[in-house]
Design a protein around this motif. Structure first.
Motif, PDB file in Angstrom:
ATOM      1  N   TYR A 134      89.802  43.119  41.755  1.00 23.26           N
ATOM      2  CA  TYR A 134      89.298  44.304  42.083  1.00 23.26           C
ATOM      3  C   TYR A 134      90.408  45.686  42.071  1.00 23.26           C
ATOM      4  N   GLY A 137      87.781  50.110  45.212  1.00 27.29           N
ATOM      5  CA  GLY A 137      87.266  49.547  46.324  1.00 27.29           C
ATOM      6  C   GLY A 137      85.760  49.925  46.332  1.00 27.29           C
ATOM      7  N   GLN A 141      83.283  45.357  50.752  1.00 26.55           N
ATOM      8  CA  GLN A 141      84.527  44.594  50.535  1.00 26.55           C
ATOM      9  C   GLN A 141      85.602  44.557  52.139  1.00 26.55           C
ATOM     10  N   GLU A 143      88.336  45.178  54.053  1.00 27.82           N
ATOM     11  CA  GLU A 143      89.462  45.909  54.225  1.00 27.82           C
ATOM     12  C   GLU A 143      90.823  45.343  54.232  1.00 27.82           C
ATOM     13  N   ALA A 149      92.198  43.946  45.503  1.00 26.98           N
ATOM     14  CA  ALA A 149      91.816  42.905  46.052  1.00 26.98           C
ATOM     15  C   ALA A 149      91.748  41.607  45.215  1.00 26.98           C
ATOM     16  N   SER A 586      84.166  55.135  49.919  1.00 21.67           N
ATOM     17  CA  SER A 586      84.291  54.668  48.511  1.00 21.67           C
ATOM     18  C   SER A 586      83.134  55.368  47.512  1.00 21.67           C
ATOM     19  N   SER A 604      88.412  56.024  46.508  1.00 29.30           N
ATOM     20  CA  SER A 604      88.561  55.261  47.662  1.00 29.30           C
ATOM     21  C   SER A 604      89.724  55.696  48.615  1.00 29.30           C
ATOM     22  N   SER A 606      92.006  53.181  51.084  1.00 29.14           N
ATOM     23  CA  SER A 606      92.351  51.856  51.510  1.00 29.14           C
ATOM     24  C   SER A 606      93.574  51.842  52.331  1.00 29.14           C
TER      25      SER A 606
END
Length: 856
Positions: A134, A137, A141, A143, A149, A586, A604, A606
């Motif tokens: 991924y 994000g 999902q 974190e 990811a 996101s 997004s 993160s």
């Protein structure tokens, strides 16, 4: 080639590409595909259907090449770069960032250590049904993925229509090691149908791998300025030379058991268990040559136009010979219980999981010392040539037993997590509203701590006095792919290296093995509570789909360690807590521009939390009674904040045929809070110390582009219709401040350019793949060297070639010939210039015969 010739060649390739593109747009009938084409179709489907920006690898693609672990498969994903470890894939980075979220079937997984992620080399390639990477994000999902990811998808019994029995048997030979080792895997799955809609399924997956390996490394110490080599001139000569031959065996054992139960339509319960053990056994023979007390007159020459020494013969050069065992083991276990229910428009899911991991290092062996009358070093060729005069290093009377080394380091970790998710399908422009919570408790530590117990051998006796400890260098040649090294010398025997107590007794070392120092131990408990809200929506007139969400996560860390009290000489426990709250919004949008044309946009926030050793509160203080201003100390920093990033992605995608796709993705990441060590004045025990700790300080900018293309050429005539191609290119431009240079530098271990080319063939029972992976040179680190100032260390660009060819003997039986590292790539690094080499690495070529079977 002339300029006109290049123009004609470019025009020809352009015309061919246009023809292939035009033919690909023609409507083709739907057929059932398998093998390489099935893997391309599966990967295309994942990317096309997801609202986030995702790249995927299917099991068929992984098994079509000689990939030993998940890391080997990841190297061919757009935007992913991997390091090399003993001829296999090592550390993984997404768009240059190693900080990522690692999950298995959506659950957080890890390998014990100072870091937080799973070591993908722990997982055999046969244990996964697919890999999803991924790049953008979503609120749902877990974190932790600063760069992205990676989710490993395991197999489940309901993935198959009924019974499935499959597996592999492989014999792998490593040319440099000169040994062949067996590998096998087994997958057994069954489904039973009960009354009504009830079903029950069970799956067992087992993998065993053994591989012999060898890696040779020739390294040079940092250059030093010298004024005594050439009259009236300062030159730079390497401070030392090291040759290492490491060989051994890598073993992977893995098992997975999955049970699924559907008591009624819309309801499902599952239970999963996994186990992985990854062990590396390593024997190393290493010779370290220090610069001699003098040089042979007239032997010093320079690289043209530089002050860097290219040839020199040292006289009376001190020698150290290290022989050691270096073994590592990772053991990971995971259990999960969960289920899902669909009640009309309502969807409910629950997942309870436990995982634990252990990682250990063992290092031990004897150290010899001696002297060479003369040693010549020639760096003028593509690889170094090192020669020694006479039989100095084969004479046991000229070598003495100097020391015995020993080190042991454990890591342990565990994680308990509960996740609850709910979704409700809506009408109108809002398709679904999802909410969820997750509570996780993670613990990590390194008790009983790092033990280092190097000890001198009493009297440093001659090796002649202990002939049982003498062993000849065991290989025919050092760096056999070119160059020349010292491969005729005596080393210490490794017979007792894995019984360090017996080794120390034989050498006359009576001091007992010490315990680890308490100042080096730490224990961390971390609790996270997260909740998210996510909405999926569409707008029909604009053919727009997307999701938007917000994830809120609270982190609480409790750290324990020890601190020194210089005034009393005592140690005291120290325990601190730290908490913080993050909001991670996101947005993912997908706009259908035309039939099979899509434009995507994503934004997004993160984060990635600091490594555990960076959070350690353990504090070491060293007082200076003569000069109090020189008081110093070192510690971790429990108050560290996560590294955070703002991410933007824009992608244009075109899908054609059953498996064809062309994609362009632009990305931009602005990172804050990269962690670096700084020294600041602190008051402890009534005195001021300059204490070095990690702090959030450096920002970074990461931006670039990804190009991807895949297609099978079914429309071509005859045997050409079996051809296919996967190709991708990644450009990453990064910048972060460097205090030594006072300027921005690229992120370490990040190549600006990387390319993957995979040629595919499948027709009439024959299939094959040829995969070439290339990455450009990258910065390893920057250091300050005495007399020369700040120098970067660069690793040069290199390519890696793997291939396989397979023949289907019957519908359920296939035999394949496979090869890894077919080019026997030599990797190189230097101190900022080719005339200042730092290292060369040579790895095995791996050849294997594989039998695959599958019965339904």
């Amino acid at each position: 080639m002339s300029g006109h010739g290049k123009v004609r060649l470019a025009a020809g390739w352009t015309a061919l590409a246009w023809t292939l593109w035009a033919r690909a747009q023609e409507v083709t009938p739907t057929v059932v595909v398998e093998g390489p084409r099935a893997s391309l179709q599966a990967a295309q489907q994942v990317r096309r259907e997801q609202l986030a920006i995702v790249d995927a690898v299917a099991a068929d693609a992984i098994q079509a090449l000689p990939d030993f672990s998940v890391t080997d498969a990841l190297q061919r994903v757009t935007g992913v770069q991997v390091a090399r470890d003993r001829g296999e894939g090592g550390a993984v980075a997404i768009r240059g960032l190693t900080q990522m979220s690692t999950t298995f079937n959506g659950r957080e997984v890890f390998t014990a250590g100072s870091g937080r992620n799973l070591d993908f080399a722990d997982v055999p390639a046969e244990m996964v049904a697919g890999i999803d990477v991924y790049k953008s994000g979503m609120a749902e999902q877990i974190e932790g993925g600063l760069g992205g990811a990676i989710d490993l998808r395991g197999r489940r019994p309901f993935d198959f229509a009924g019974r499935r029995l499959a597996g592999t048997a492989r014999l792998v030979r490593d040319e440099l090691a000169g040994h062949s080792q067996p590998q096998w895997s087994l997958l057994a799955s069954e489904r039973w149908r009960g009354a009504g809609a009830a079903e029950f399924g069970a799956l067992l997956n087992l993998v065993h791998q053994r591989r012999a390996w060898r890696e040779d490394q020739s390294s040079f110490g940092a250059p030093l300025p010298r004024t005594d080599l050439l009259a009236g001139r300062q030159v730079a000569a390497a401070s030392s030379h090291t040759e290492s031959s490491s060989a051994g065996r890598r073993e992977r054992d893995a098992a997975a058991v999955t049970l699924q139960w559907r008591p009624a339509a819309g309801a499902e319960v599952y239970a999963e268990g996994r186990y992985e053990r990854f062990r590396t056994r390593q024997d190393t023979y290493q010779i370290v040559l220090a610069n001699g007390a003098g040089v042979l007159p007239g032997s010093v020459t320079l690289f043209p136009g530089t002050s860097d020494v290219s040839r020199v013969t040292w006289l009376r050069a001190p020698v150290s010979i290290f022989s050691f065992a270096r073994d590592t083991v990772d053991r990971n276990r995971a259990l999960a219980l969960g289920g899902g229910w669909k009640l009309g428009a309502l969807r409910l899911k629950a997942d309870l999981s436990h995982s634990d991991s252990h990682n250990a290092l063992y290092f031990a062996g004897p150290i010899l010392a001696g002297q060479l009358d003369a040693v010549g070093v020639d760096l003028s060729g593509p690889q170094p040539v090192v020669t020694a005069a006479g039989e100095d290093l084969r004479d046991p009377s000229r070598l003495r037993l100097a020391r015995v080394s020993y080190a042991a380091r454990p890591y342990d970790g565990k994680l308990d997590a509960l996740r609850l998710d709910a979704g409700y399908r809506m009408t109108g422009w809002l398709d679904e509203l999802s909410v969820g919570v997750r509570a996780a408790a993670r613990a990590a530590g390194n008790a009983p701590g790092l033990v280092t117990a190097d000890a001198p051998v009493p009297g440093e006796p001659s090796l002649l006095a202990m002939p049982a400890l003498a062993a000849a260098y065991p290989y025919p040649a050092f760096m056999p792919d070119g160059g020349r090294g010292l491969d005729h010398y005596l080393a210490g025997s490794l017979d007792l290296a894995r019984d360090v107590a017996a080794l120390r007794r034989q050498l006359g070392v009576t001091a007992p093995l010490p315990a680890a120092g308490p100042l080096g131990m730490w224990r961390i408990r971390e609790r996270t509570t997260a909740a998210y809200l996510q909405a999926r929506f569409h707008a029909d007139p604009a053919a727009l789909e997307g999701n938007a969400g917000l994830r809120a996560v609270r982190t609480r860390e409790a750290v324990q360690g020890m601190q020194s009290l210089p005034s009393s000489g005592a140690l005291a426990p120290i325990a601190l807590t730290h908490a913080y709250l993050d909001y991670l919004p996101s947005l993912n949008l997908r706009l259908q521009l035309a039939d099979a044309w899509y434009l995507r946009g994503a934004a997004s926030k993160s984060l990635t939390r600091p490594n555990f050793d960076q959070l350690s509160p353990s504090l070491t203080l060293l007082s200076n009674s003569i000069t109090p201003s020189a008081n110093s100390g070192s510690a971790g920093n429990p108050a560290l904040q996560p590294i955070r990033a703002n991410n933007l992605d824009l992608a244009l995608e075109r899908y054609f045929g059953q498996s064809g796709a062309a994609t362009l993705t632009l990305f931009h990441k602005r990172v804050t809070g990269f962690i670096t060590n700084l020294s600041q004045a602190e008051t402890h025990d009534g005195a001021v110390y300059q204490v070095s700790r990690p702090y959030n300080s450096n920002p970074a900018l990461v931006r670039g582009a990804e190009l991807g293309y895949q297609q099978t050429y079914d429309f071509l005539p005859g045997w050409l219709s079996g051809l296919g191609l996967q190709a991708n290119y990644t450009l990453v431009d990064s910048a972060t401040p460097n205090a030594l240079l006072g300027a921005d530098i690229p992120l370490p271990n990040l190549s600006r350019h990387s390319v993957n080319l995979v040629g595919i063939y499948q027709r009439a029972g024959w299939s094959g793949r040829v995969a070439y992976n290339w990455r450009s040179r990258f910065l390893s680190n920057v250091n300050n060297y005495v007399g020369l100032g700040v120098l970067p260390v660069y690793s040069e660009g290199y390519g890696w070639l793997d291939a396989s060819v397979a023949c289907k003997l019957s519908p359920g039986l296939t035999v394949a010939l496979e090869g890894g590292n077919l080019l026997r790539t030599i990797r190189r690094a230097n101190f900022g210039a080719e005339t200042r080499p730092q290292s060369w690495w040579s790895n095995d070529r791996q050849l294997s015969v594989t039998l695959r079977y599958q019965f339904d």
